[in-house]
Design a protein around this motif. Structure first.
Motif, mmCIF file in Angstrom:
data_model
loop_
_atom_site.group_PDB
_atom_site.id
_atom_site.type_symbol
_atom_site.label_atom_id
_atom_site.label_comp_id
_atom_site.label_asym_id
_atom_site.label_seq_id
_atom_site.Cartn_x
_atom_site.Cartn_y
_atom_site.Cartn_z
ATOM 1 N N ILE A 85 0.841 -1.203 0.000
ATOM 2 C CA ILE A 85 0.000 0.000 0.000
ATOM 3 C C ILE A 85 0.872 1.247 0.000
ATOM 4 O O ILE A 85 0.652 2.194 -0.770
ATOM 5 C CB ILE A 85 -0.939 -0.017 1.228
ATOM 6 C CG1 ILE A 85 -2.026 -1.077 1.039
ATOM 7 C CG2 ILE A 85 -1.565 1.357 1.467
ATOM 8 C CD1 ILE A 85 -2.793 -1.400 2.309
ATOM 9 N N VAL A 123 -4.098 3.857 -4.364
ATOM 10 C CA VAL A 123 -4.706 2.758 -3.606
ATOM 11 C C VAL A 123 -6.209 2.978 -3.521
ATOM 12 O O VAL A 123 -6.668 4.066 -3.153
ATOM 13 C CB VAL A 123 -4.119 2.682 -2.174
ATOM 14 C CG1 VAL A 123 -4.770 1.547 -1.392
ATOM 15 C CG2 VAL A 123 -2.610 2.487 -2.233
ATOM 16 N N PHE A 173 -9.537 2.366 -1.574
ATOM 17 C CA PHE A 173 -9.725 2.224 -0.129
ATOM 18 C C PHE A 173 -11.210 2.284 0.207
ATOM 19 O O PHE A 173 -11.968 3.049 -0.391
ATOM 20 C CB PHE A 173 -8.966 3.358 0.574
ATOM 21 C CG PHE A 173 -9.335 3.532 2.018
ATOM 22 C CD1 PHE A 173 -8.992 2.565 2.954
ATOM 23 C CD2 PHE A 173 -10.019 4.659 2.440
ATOM 24 C CE1 PHE A 173 -9.343 2.721 4.282
ATOM 25 C CE2 PHE A 173 -10.370 4.828 3.760
ATOM 26 C CZ PHE A 173 -10.024 3.854 4.692
ATOM 27 N N PHE A 223 -8.545 -2.758 0.794
ATOM 28 C CA PHE A 223 -7.573 -2.037 -0.041
ATOM 29 C C PHE A 223 -7.355 -2.803 -1.336
ATOM 30 O O PHE A 223 -7.431 -4.031 -1.366
ATOM 31 C CB PHE A 223 -6.220 -1.914 0.675
ATOM 32 C CG PHE A 223 -6.284 -1.287 2.031
ATOM 33 C CD1 PHE A 223 -6.132 0.079 2.171
ATOM 34 C CD2 PHE A 223 -6.497 -2.056 3.163
ATOM 35 C CE1 PHE A 223 -6.180 0.673 3.425
ATOM 36 C CE2 PHE A 223 -6.553 -1.485 4.418
ATOM 37 C CZ PHE A 223 -6.396 -0.114 4.553
ATOM 38 N N THR A 268 -4.462 -2.449 -4.704
ATOM 39 C CA THR A 268 -3.374 -1.702 -5.330
ATOM 40 C C THR A 268 -3.220 -2.033 -6.805
ATOM 41 O O THR A 268 -2.541 -1.331 -7.538
ATOM 42 C CB THR A 268 -2.036 -1.983 -4.623
ATOM 43 O OG1 THR A 268 -1.817 -3.400 -4.617
ATOM 44 C CG2 THR A 268 -2.057 -1.468 -3.195
ATOM 45 N N LEU A 294 -3.115 7.232 6.063
ATOM 46 C CA LEU A 294 -4.457 7.763 5.813
ATOM 47 C C LEU A 294 -4.465 9.289 5.832
ATOM 48 O O LEU A 294 -5.221 9.923 5.098
ATOM 49 C CB LEU A 294 -5.444 7.231 6.863
ATOM 50 C CG LEU A 294 -5.817 5.753 6.750
ATOM 51 C CD1 LEU A 294 -6.533 5.292 8.009
ATOM 52 C CD2 LEU A 294 -6.693 5.494 5.523
ATOM 53 N N LYS A 353 -5.318 8.345 -2.970
ATOM 54 C CA LYS A 353 -6.358 7.348 -2.694
ATOM 55 C C LYS A 353 -7.522 7.546 -3.657
ATOM 56 O O LYS A 353 -7.818 8.663 -4.073
ATOM 57 C CB LYS A 353 -6.852 7.483 -1.251
ATOM 58 C CG LYS A 353 -5.728 7.332 -0.226
ATOM 59 C CD LYS A 353 -6.127 7.827 1.153
ATOM 60 C CE LYS A 353 -4.912 7.865 2.081
ATOM 61 N NZ LYS A 353 -4.073 9.056 1.873
#
Length: 922
Positions: A341, A347, A349, A368, A370, A404, A411
């Motif tokens: 990640i 990514v 999410f 998740f 990728t 995060l 993201k």
């Protein structure tokens, strides 16, 4: 040194290292090694450079930093940058490691004393660009826009935006060659460049667009007054009095492009990576993932890297894809996935929770993805009997929190605002929201389908997702996610992340074909996500006792109306029964049948009752009863039940519902509280300010009419708004052939109905009905209106024709509003689409304007010391809680931001009111 054709075909990348340094330091939360060495700026800067290496694998990447000490500008003007605070120690300690890592990465590192990084970048860009080679400057500094040419382009890696010549014109309203003049006129608070007192962005643009460069302006001072902008009559004297300051500011703002370089700019090339040195620094700074990269790849994040492409160019196949979904139950498997990640460019999410109510939702798990077909689910709180042991939620969130909250960790999600709100309950501020598939689909075509994941997967991927009902059941027995068997839950959750990534790779390339839509997404919809999330988390304070009292009063009023209805009908009946009402109205009372239902029965729908209410008592009573009953059930009864643990109500704003771009809201629906009725205003009185605060309600005045003036370019409307005239009075004077001073109240009311009616595509028949006049008279008003405002008629005619040709209309900022029925054979459907074609660009532009204002407001609120919270958005209005001590300053700034966040060809006027409750403030 001659350059070969391969080198010449790749752009040279110039990195504004000083810009990177400060942006990374402020964007990423404080991070330190186990020994206390700060690392957030180092991580951010190197991460952005690694991303550039991936994006431009064959290009030389040159990183330029400011040197210590003063520059020639300090000699010219002793106050230059004087107000800047000293560099924080936490940042200073990271500079040397950053320089050494860049050097070890094989990238030319340039620092030249006596000049700023900007000047070095400008010089290299000029020298290289003049050879015919493209140059890309990676920076977030607006001053760099002066360097843009057909060979020099700016890239902002944090917002993923590119600025070429047209981009500069679009952003600033002037070409690159006037940027220095723009900065000289306005000044620059960041660099303490003085500028001309009293000249802001609006005035600077008016001067430059009207007269030309700074030199031209001083040669044409007598022409300033004729430009007609606010303050133009006194601007000549201000310019004359401050000529020396303006010319000094011009010198200070000019990036020097003739710096004496201790090297040949054309020969700058990347060198071999020094893996040993990098390993030493990555170890010292505890960059563990990057350490592993060194041992498994021939170059750090080079062309052989297998991570997903940030822009998602490789569209997922619609055929079956073999999937590998992992369930992470122990720290080892989690850590292994987390490393993937952290090194991925993008990514997908998603969160799984116990409720759709973000304030009450508890986090059950995280998923998740990728790369396409591969995803992982981290269960945290499945608590059914015999559920397997899972990772500790606090431990997992502690590991994930830095990632995060990392603005540079890109993201993608499906409706990430919800996930942001859930994470906020756990003390995590979700950042790095670069894409959202719900919003991508909405911007691409707001009306072609619903924008939920299931609908999008079927439309774009020809894939049917596992639905929540498939694993949780339906109705009263439906399980919450924590009760669902882990095997089923894991596949469902992992698929959500995988499909989100696939959807992005399918939709984004289609959006990219239309730069205006990319801009709507990147400049409006995506940046709005954290703004709305913050407003939702803040919530609004209400007085439940006031609402309870109003409910009791409405209940008594409903009883009175019911008795009146029975008297008017001559018998008792159920007012809520369409069948009984049908019999009373059309059989017993023999009222005219206006419309029938598909089954052939007389209709009692609201528009029918509304029409009958104009002439008959019982329908009038029924309409009032329905209206009050709806207010009671929707607001006065329900609002007190919606109070959350915060003691406030927390609505949900929806970006992907209305066709035009306007926001909607639910639980509660703030957009539908009536303002024209006493009962509606009383509900607004229940929205109150906390002790020590006031509510400020700031509303765009006549925004859609102003947008009509801009779009139609009708001179009469443009002049009315430019002169701050009462546009309804001006219209009345034109239509009724009188002077504005002699316009009566009734004439103004009729003119107002004409102004707004025509925006909504109202016909002469509709206008006659609204004003209670004969149709020929209404037709005469409409005809005279178009004679006086011919630009409006031309705009309407052209808009209808363009809509038929293209199938869509556009807002000022390029949002597309598709009209599926514009060529319908059914005349009513076609005419409705034509009316929408007229109104949608205005409604949509108004939506874009207030969204842009909200984004700027959000940034201001994050930086200001004033005690202000933005708590609600309703149509063209923003509502704030403001501490009484900060009221004057905050109100002025709110109005300023709203009026100046967007530029159209007439002034945007904002009216702000203050009160202890929403009704008082409006």
């Amino acid at each position: 040194m001659a350059t070969d054709s391969t080198t010449q075909n790749t752009p040279m990348i110039l990195v504004d290292g000083s810009s990177y340094l400060y942006r990374a330091f402020h964007a990423i939360p404080p991070l330190t090694t186990s020994e206390g060495q700060p690392t957030n700026a180092a991580r951010g800067v190197i991460s952005m450079i690694r991303s550039l290496i991936k994006t431009y694998p064959n290009s030389p990447i040159v990183v330029i930093f400011d040197a210590k000490g003063k520059t020639f500008r300090d000699d010219i003007y002793s106050d230059y940058k004087a107000q800047r605070p000293p560099m924080p120690d936490e940042l200073r300690l990271q500079i040397e490691p950053i320089h050494r890592m860049i050097d070890a990465m094989g990238l030319p590192l340039v620092i030249i004393e006596g000049v700023e990084a900007d000047d070095v970048i400008g010089t290299i860009a000029k020298q290289v660009g003049e050879t015919g080679r493209d140059v890309i400057v990676s920076t977030g500094d607006k001053d760099m826009a002066q360097l843009v040419t057909d060979k020099v382009t700016l890239v902002n890696t944090m917002t993923d935006t590119v600025m070429d010549i047209q981009g500069v014109k679009d952003k600033f309203g002037i070409p690159p060659e006037l940027i220095i003049d723009y900065l000289a006129l306005m000044g620059d608070k960041v660099d303490n460049i003085p500028g001309v007192p009293g000249v802001g962005e609006k005035t600077a643009l008016a001067l430059l667009q009207g007269l030309g460069s700074l030199k031209d302006i001083y040669n044409r001072l007598d022409e300033i007054a004729a430009l007609g902008f606010r303050g133009s009559k006194t601007m000549k004297q201000k310019m004359a009095d401050n000529q020396e300051m303006a010319e000094l500011s011009y010198v200070l703002a000019t990036i020097k492009c003739d710096v004496e370089l201790p090297f040949n700019a054309l020969e700058l090339q990347n060198k071999q990576i020094d893996k040993d040195a990098l390993r030493e620094w990555f170890t010292k700074l505890e960059f563990k993932t990057w350490l592993k990269d060194l041992d498994k790849a021939p170059s750090i994040d080079g062309p052989n890297d297998t991570a997903s492409n940030l822009d998602g160019q490789a569209t997922a196949s619609k055929s079956d894809i073999e999937v590998q979904y992992d369930t992470l139950l122990d720290q080892a498997s989690f850590t292994k996935w987390f490393e993937q990640i952290q090194q991925a460019d993008l990514v997908a999410f998603d969160t799984e929770t116990t409720s759709l109510n973000y304030m009450a939702a508890e986090l059950v798990g995280l998923s998740f993805s990728t790369e396409v077909g591969k995803a992982a689910y981290v269960p945290l709180a499945h608590d059914y009997e015999d559920a397997p042991e899972q990772l500790d939620r606090d431990w997992v969130l502690e590991q994930l929190k830095p990632w995060l909250e990392d603005e540079t960790a890109a993201k993608v999600g499906q409706h990430l605002k919800y996930d942001a709100n859930v994470l906020n309950n756990y003390g995590i501020a979700l950042r790095g929201i670069v894409y959202d598939t719900m919003l991508e689909s909405y911007v691409f075509n707001s009306v072609s389908s619903r924008h939920d994941m299931g609908s999008l997967a079927e439309k774009f991927l020809d894939h049917k997702c596992v639905s929540f009902e498939d694993i949780a059941g339906k109705g009263a027995k439906q399980k919450t996610f924590n009760q669902i068997d882990l095997e089923q839950a894991a596949f469902y959750a992992a698929e959500d992340a995988d499909i989100t990534l696939r959807l992005h790779q399918a939709i984004w390339p289609q959006l990219e074909k239309t730069p205006e839509l990319v801009s709507i997404f990147k400049d409006i919809e995506c940046p709005l996500v954290p703004v709305l999330a913050k407003m939702e988390q803040t919530g609004a304070l209400i007085d439940p006792e006031l609402l309870h009292a109003q409910s009791s009063e409405i209940a008594a009023k409903l009883q009175e109306l019911e008795i009146k209805a029975h008297e008017a009908a001559g018998e008792s009946f159920n007012l809520s029964s369409p069948k009984q009402l049908q019999v009373i109205l059309f059989e017993k009372l023999e009222l005219p049948i206006i419309k029938k239902t598909p089954k052939g029965q007389p209709s009692t729908a609201e528009p029918i009752l509304q029409e009958l209410a104009e002439n008959y008592e019982l329908p009038r009573i029924i309409m009032e009863h329905r209206s009050l009953s709806k207010l009671k059930s929707t607001y006065t009864d329900k609002l007190p039940e919606m109070l959350q643990k915060t003691g406030r109500i927390h609505t949900s704003y929806h970006q992907a519902v209305t066709a035009t771009g306007r926001l909607s809201s639910t639980d509660p629906n703030l957009q539908n509280i009536p303002i024209r009725t006493a009962e509606g205003r009383r509900i607004r009185q229940a929205f109150i300010a906390p002790e020590g605060y006031k509510l400020v309600a700031a509303d765009y005045s006549q925004i859609e009419l102003r947008i009509m003036a801009h779009l139609s370019q009708d001179q009469g409307l443009l002049d009315a708004f430019a002169n701050n005239a009462d546009v309804h009075r001006a219209t009345a004077a034109e239509v009724f052939e009188t002077t504005p001073e002699e316009v009566t109240t009734e004439q103004r009311r009729r003119a107002k109905a004409i102004n707004f009616g025509l925006i909504y595509g109202m016909s002469a028949f509709g206008l006659a009905k609204q004003l209670g006049i004969a149709r020929p008279e209404a037709q005469k008003y409409v005809q005279r209106y178009f004679e006086r405002y011919p630009g409006v008629r031309t705009y309407m005619d052209n808009t209808r024709e363009n809509a038929k040709e293209k199938g869509f209309v556009e807002t000022i900022y390029g949002r597309r509003l598709y009209l599926p029925d514009i060529k319908a054979k059914n005349a009513m459907m076609r005419q409705a689409a034509e009316r929408t074609a007229i109104n949608a660009p205005m409604q949509g532009s108004a939506a874009d304007i207030i969204k842009r204002a909200m984004i700027k407001m959000h940034h201001w609120l994050a930086d200001t010391d004033l005690d202000v919270r933005m708590i609600m958005q309703v149509h063209d209005e923003l509502i704030f809680e403001v501490a009484e001590k900060d009221l004057d300053a905050a109100q002025a700034k709110i109005v300023d931001i709203m009026q100046n966040s967007s530029k159209i060809d007439v002034p945007l006027l904002v009216e702000a009111g203050v009160g202890d409750n929403w009704d008082e403030a409006h």
